[in-house]
Design an enzyme around this catalytic site. Structure first.
Site, PDB file in Angstrom:
ATOM      1  N   HIS A   1       0.842  -1.202   0.000  1.00 20.25           N
ATOM      2  CA  HIS A   1       0.000   0.000   0.000  1.00 20.25           C
ATOM      3  C   HIS A   1       0.880   1.256   0.000  1.00 20.25           C
ATOM      4  O   HIS A   1       0.663   2.183  -0.791  1.00 20.25           O
ATOM      5  CB  HIS A   1      -0.914  -0.028   1.231  1.00 20.25           C
ATOM      6  CG  HIS A   1      -1.677   1.231   1.470  1.00 20.25           C
ATOM      7  ND1 HIS A   1      -3.025   1.358   1.182  1.00 20.25           N
ATOM      8  CD2 HIS A   1      -1.289   2.426   1.987  1.00 20.25           C
ATOM      9  CE1 HIS A   1      -3.424   2.586   1.508  1.00 20.25           C
ATOM     10  NE2 HIS A   1      -2.385   3.240   1.997  1.00 20.25           N
ATOM     11  N   GLU A   2       1.856   1.287   0.879  1.00 20.80           N
ATOM     12  CA  GLU A   2       2.725   2.467   0.979  1.00 20.80           C
ATOM     13  C   GLU A   2       3.595   2.632  -0.267  1.00 20.80           C
ATOM     14  O   GLU A   2       3.813   3.750  -0.741  1.00 20.80           O
ATOM     15  CB  GLU A   2       3.598   2.387   2.234  1.00 20.80           C
ATOM     16  CG  GLU A   2       2.822   2.402   3.541  1.00 20.80           C
ATOM     17  CD  GLU A   2       1.920   3.622   3.688  1.00 20.80           C
ATOM     18  OE1 GLU A   2       2.268   4.690   3.148  1.00 20.80           O
ATOM     19  OE2 GLU A   2       0.860   3.501   4.323  1.00 20.80           O
TER      20      GLU A   2
ATOM     21  N   HIS B   1       1.839   4.374  -3.094  1.00 16.12           N
ATOM     22  CA  HIS B   1       1.813   5.835  -2.995  1.00 16.12           C
ATOM     23  C   HIS B   1       3.033   6.432  -3.681  1.00 16.12           C
ATOM     24  O   HIS B   1       2.948   7.462  -4.355  1.00 16.12           O
ATOM     25  CB  HIS B   1       1.799   6.268  -1.522  1.00 16.12           C
ATOM     26  CG  HIS B   1       0.474   6.134  -0.841  1.00 16.12           C
ATOM     27  ND1 HIS B   1      -0.712   6.552  -1.408  1.00 16.12           N
ATOM     28  CD2 HIS B   1       0.143   5.644   0.382  1.00 16.12           C
ATOM     29  CE1 HIS B   1      -1.711   6.318  -0.570  1.00 16.12           C
ATOM     30  NE2 HIS B   1      -1.217   5.769   0.519  1.00 16.12           N
TER      31      HIS B   1
ATOM     32  N   GLU C   1      -6.154   6.910  -1.019  1.00 15.07           N
ATOM     33  CA  GLU C   1      -6.066   5.758  -0.130  1.00 15.07           C
ATOM     34  C   GLU C   1      -6.786   4.547  -0.735  1.00 15.07           C
ATOM     35  O   GLU C   1      -6.299   3.422  -0.643  1.00 15.07           O
ATOM     36  CB  GLU C   1      -6.647   6.097   1.244  1.00 15.07           C
ATOM     37  CG  GLU C   1      -5.841   7.125   2.025  1.00 15.07           C
ATOM     38  CD  GLU C   1      -4.414   6.697   2.257  1.00 15.07           C
ATOM     39  OE1 GLU C   1      -4.151   5.482   2.357  1.00 15.07           O
ATOM     40  OE2 GLU C   1      -3.533   7.581   2.334  1.00 15.07           O
TER      41      GLU C   1
END
Length: 305
Positions: free
Chosen positions: A140-141, A144, A215
């Site tokens: 997930h990070e 980004h 997100e």
């Protein structure tokens, strides 16, 4: 270099629109301050200097504020191993790996581009998650970073930070030194305060609208990269539940960085804070991951038949 994280055209479009609108707002803000303060050199130099500092040193500022420190492979081999594996799958440069000695389970990514990125996890997160859950959070990070929305949210948040600082400065200046101003100075002071407050409110709403979508985009990209949306859903449920049990007063320092976190630092009773959250609700995120899980299951069935 293009990573293997699935691109998100809607995210790219939203980032472009947000930056364009904030750019117009920024120009108007600086122009208003120049007219009111009658010193364009001071306003432009200070604004440009602060924007440059925000862009070039945002990773260091975030690490310092959250008590993060860069860690080598020898100290956290398992953490580095997961990051190495995900970066190899995604075909992207490995970011600097950092750990924050905080019990609050969370993670964040920062940095101006993929070659100058930092991914940081708290020790509370490392203690609570299983390896596949940690992989989902780190994916997930990393998404980004790959989608460049970390840099966009860093630059976008600059205007709100500056406007907020001016409002705060004006408040304390009025509180402790209001009696020493003539009528003309007081009028200029009030106008600067009003413009700053309006700019802060508009940038606040624009950033939150972008942040909530990014997100969901990161959840989606991570689930598709790892092929295990259920692990990410499990991590989300676990982390959100643990953070909700932490008293709000103990989360106040962390809340300033909610836009960067995997899960926002909202306490037992978020109240109105939930309405203006930087993240979509847990229910929305889990619902999306459930749909992806079903889609991946349907896609896998014919292959296994």
């Amino acid at each position: 270099m293009q990573s293997r994280f699935r691109s998100d055209r809607q995210l790219t479009a939203r980032m472009g629109v947000t930056l364009f609108l904030l750019g117009l707002l920024y120009v108007g803000f600086v122009a208003a301050l120049v007219v009111l303060l009658k010193s364009w050199v001071l306003v432009v130099v200070v604004a440009a200097g602060l924007l440059g500092a925000q862009y070039w040193f945002s990773d260091r500022v975030a690490l310092f504020a959250m008590h993060g420190r860069v860690v080598e492979r020898e100290e956290f081999p398992a953490l580095h191993g997961v990051v190495d594996r995900l970066c190899a799958i995604a075909d992207m440069p490995k970011p600097v790996v950092a750990v924050s000695d905080m019990d609050m389970p969370n993670a964040f990514a920062t940095g101006r581009n993929a070659d100058h990125a930092v991914i940081c996890v708290t020790t509370g997160l490392l203690r609570r998650l299983e390896p596949d859950e940690l992989e989902g959070v780190l994916a997930h990070e990393l998404s980004h970073v790959a989608h460049k929305d970390v840099a966009v949210i860093t630059v976008a948040s600059f205007l709100g930070v500056i406007a907020g600082l001016i409002v705060r400065f004006a408040f304390y200046s009025q509180l402790f030194g209001g009696g020493r101003r003539d009528q003309n100075t007081a009028a200029i002071f009030a106008a600067v305060l009003g413009v700053s407050a309006a700019v802060y409110a508009i940038s606040f709403l624009l950033i939150r609208a972008l942040s909530r979508y990014r997100e969901l985009a990161a959840d989606r990209a991570a689930a598709l990269l790892t092929g295990r949306p259920s692990a990410l859903a499990s991590a989300l449920t676990k982390v959100s539940g643990d953070i909700a049990r932490i008293p709000t007063k103990d989360l106040r320092t962390a809340q300033a960085f909610n836009a960067f976190y995997f899960t926002p630092a909202l306490g037992r009773d978020p109240g109105l804070a939930q309405l203006f959250s930087t993240h979509p609700s847990l229910e929305q995120r889990l619902e999306q991951l459930g749909r992806i899980s079903a889609e991946l299951g349907e896609a896998a069935t014919p292959e296994g038949a």
